[in-house]
Design a protein around this motif. Structure first.
Motif, PDB file in Angstrom:
ATOM      1  N   CYS A 171      44.382   3.423 -22.178  1.00  0.00           N
ATOM      2  CA  CYS A 171      45.078   3.491 -23.480  1.00  0.00           C
ATOM      3  C   CYS A 171      46.061   2.335 -23.636  1.00  0.00           C
ATOM      4  CB  CYS A 171      45.806   4.813 -23.617  1.00  0.00           C
ATOM      5  SG  CYS A 171      44.703   6.211 -23.859  1.00  0.00           S
ATOM      6  N   SER A 173      45.699   9.799 -28.160  1.00  0.00           N
ATOM      7  CA  SER A 173      44.931  10.181 -26.964  1.00  0.00           C
ATOM      8  C   SER A 173      45.859  10.563 -25.817  1.00  0.00           C
ATOM      9  CB  SER A 173      44.027   9.012 -26.550  1.00  0.00           C
ATOM     10  OG  SER A 173      43.162   8.676 -27.626  1.00  0.00           O
ATOM     11  N   PRO A 231      41.199  12.941 -23.445  1.00  0.00           N
ATOM     12  CA  PRO A 231      41.549  11.632 -24.016  1.00  0.00           C
ATOM     13  C   PRO A 231      40.357  10.885 -24.597  1.00  0.00           C
ATOM     14  CG  PRO A 231      41.787  11.594 -21.626  1.00  0.00           C
ATOM     15  CD  PRO A 231      41.546  13.011 -22.006  1.00  0.00           C
ATOM     16  N   SER A 233      39.461  12.346 -27.901  1.00  0.00           N
ATOM     17  CA  SER A 233      40.543  12.021 -28.844  1.00  0.00           C
ATOM     18  C   SER A 233      40.423  10.569 -29.291  1.00  0.00           C
ATOM     19  CB  SER A 233      41.908  12.242 -28.176  1.00  0.00           C
ATOM     20  OG  SER A 233      42.068  13.587 -27.790  1.00  0.00           O
ATOM     21  N   MET A 234      40.097   9.676 -28.354  1.00  0.00           N
ATOM     22  CA  MET A 234      39.906   8.261 -28.706  1.00  0.00           C
ATOM     23  C   MET A 234      38.763   8.102 -29.695  1.00  0.00           C
ATOM     24  SD  MET A 234      40.089   6.243 -25.099  1.00  0.00           S
ATOM     25  CE  MET A 234      41.223   6.838 -23.862  1.00  0.00           C
ATOM     26  N   ALA A 261      39.701  17.957 -29.879  1.00  0.00           N
ATOM     27  CA  ALA A 261      40.088  17.875 -28.457  1.00  0.00           C
ATOM     28  C   ALA A 261      40.271  19.268 -27.858  1.00  0.00           C
ATOM     29  CB  ALA A 261      41.384  17.072 -28.314  1.00  0.00           C
ATOM     30  N   THR A 301      45.359   5.291 -32.199  1.00  0.00           N
ATOM     31  CA  THR A 301      44.343   5.909 -31.331  1.00  0.00           C
ATOM     32  C   THR A 301      44.865   6.147 -29.912  1.00  0.00           C
ATOM     33  OG1 THR A 301      42.530   4.966 -32.606  1.00  0.00           O
ATOM     34  CG2 THR A 301      42.042   5.602 -30.334  1.00  0.00           C
TER      35      THR A 301
END
Ligand SMILES: C/C(=C\COP(=O)(O)O)CCC[C@H](C)CCC[C@H](C)CCCC(C)C
Ligand code: CDP
Length: 311
Positions: A189, A203, A298, A301-302, A279, A199
């Motif tokens: 990230c 995440s 994550p 979520s990304m 998520a 983003t």
């Protein structure tokens, strides 16, 4: 000296999405600008008003983008990296001490480290410079902790405090799973998304805040299990959705207030709610026996944030 504020010349490379950066240009060549000038911690709206100030004392002149010297940036990033590394070590030591003295249980200690580590790491990003290398300096922190987890996980060295504060049963091999995936996601990230895109922020917030609280609430109040996964509960999943959403919005507000990006908040709230829902559903699935939550949460979520925010 008068400061004029205008957008980057058309010849400049396009600004990354969500960047509200307007370059502050000085009326004379940048080479004549001498630090000190304050780093990007000053919220952009304030910079705009400063830019129109008729004259500013030198010590109050905002940095024009790219105005810092390379040596100044290097010093700032090296100092920030050392400070955040010290913070990481102190956080783990603090929770080890609390566990050792039976102030908190080991399982709660691990979850609080899970929630706080990544969020505090992300909150530290603004102290790094505006240089292109800043994100790589920042990612050194999870990288050093990655190495620490690996050498302890393979018992090449033994850091009892680390093992006690971030494992379930005190088995060093556990460090090579959840905790290792966690710091690898922080590296990803920081390097790929950094502070210029919602983003990466979302995440990290979902992995740390959302997944972290699900365990705490789910273990304590999760009597009503999910119909499709007896290991997970409605209480855990609902708390993951709610806390993940709130932490995501809070961190987006934080970076937006510092001027790193500007968002349409009505649309952002809708998008973050969708990302939190996706998520949470993924985290609740039985697949987590195959793919650790610290990878699936994550990554999904990304993916969802990239599709909804377009970056
Ligand atoms: C306990 C952790 C993960 C376990 O996940 P799960 O199995 O419960 O799903 C987190 C491990 C954290 C790591 C040891 C330390 C990470 C430090 C971080 C990169 C930097 C924090 C800096 C800040 C200023 C405190
Ligand atoms: N959605 C969820 C997530 C966790 N939990 C509870 O928290 C415990 C640990 O969850 P987990 O295996 O996802 O923990 P981590 O992999 O995040 O460390 C589960 O065994 C459940 O008791 C829950 O009830 N509902």
């Amino acid at each position: 000296m008068s400061l004029s504020l205008f957008l980057l010349p058309s010849s400049s490379p396009p600004l990354p999405p969500f960047s509200s950066s307007s370059a502050l240009r000085l009326s004379r060549p940048l080479t004549s600008l001498r630090p000190p000038c304050f780093p990007r911690l000053v919220p952009l709206p304030l910079l705009h008003s400063l830019a129109h100030a008729p004259t500013l004392p030198r010590s109050l002149r905002p940095c024009a983008l790219g105005s810092g010297s390379a040596a100044g940036y290097l010093l700032q990033d090296a100092g920030a990296t050392a400070a955040v590394l010290a913070g990481a070590y102190s956080l783990v030591l603090t929770f080890d001490t609390l566990t050792e003295n039976n102030v908190i249980q080991q399982s709660l200690s691990r979850k609080l480290v899970h929630i706080l580590s990544g969020l505090l790491f992300m909150a530290s990003w603004p102290i790094f410079s505006n240089s292109v290398e800043a994100r790589y300096f920042a990612s050194l922190v999870p990288l050093v902790n990655c190495l620490r987890l690996v050498i302890n996980g393979f018992s090449l060295v033994t850091d009892e405090g680390l093992v006690k504060s971030v494992t379930r049963e005190g088995n060093p091999g556990e460090l090579l799973r959840g905790p290792l995936y966690y710091v690898l996601m922080l590296i990803l990230c920081a390097v790929v998304f950094w502070r210029e895109s919602p983003t990466g922020v979302i995440s990290v917030a979902m992995m740390c805040g959302g997944d972290g609280i699900a365990d705490i609430i789910g273990r304590s109040f999760g009597s009503q299990k999910l119909p499709y996964n007896q290991r997970k509960s409605w209480a855990g999943s609902i708390s993951m959705f709610a806390f993940g959403f709130l932490v995501s919005i809070g961190m987006l507000q934080y970076f937006s207030a510092l001027g790193y990006f500007q968002l349409d908040w009505i649309g952002t709230i809708q998008k973050v709610a969708l990302i939190s829902l996706v998520a949470t559903v993924v985290e609740s699935l039985p697949i987590t026996e195959v793919i650790d939550d610290n990878i699936s949460v994550p990554l999904v979520s990304m993916l969802t944030a990239s599709l909804t925010f377009g970056s």
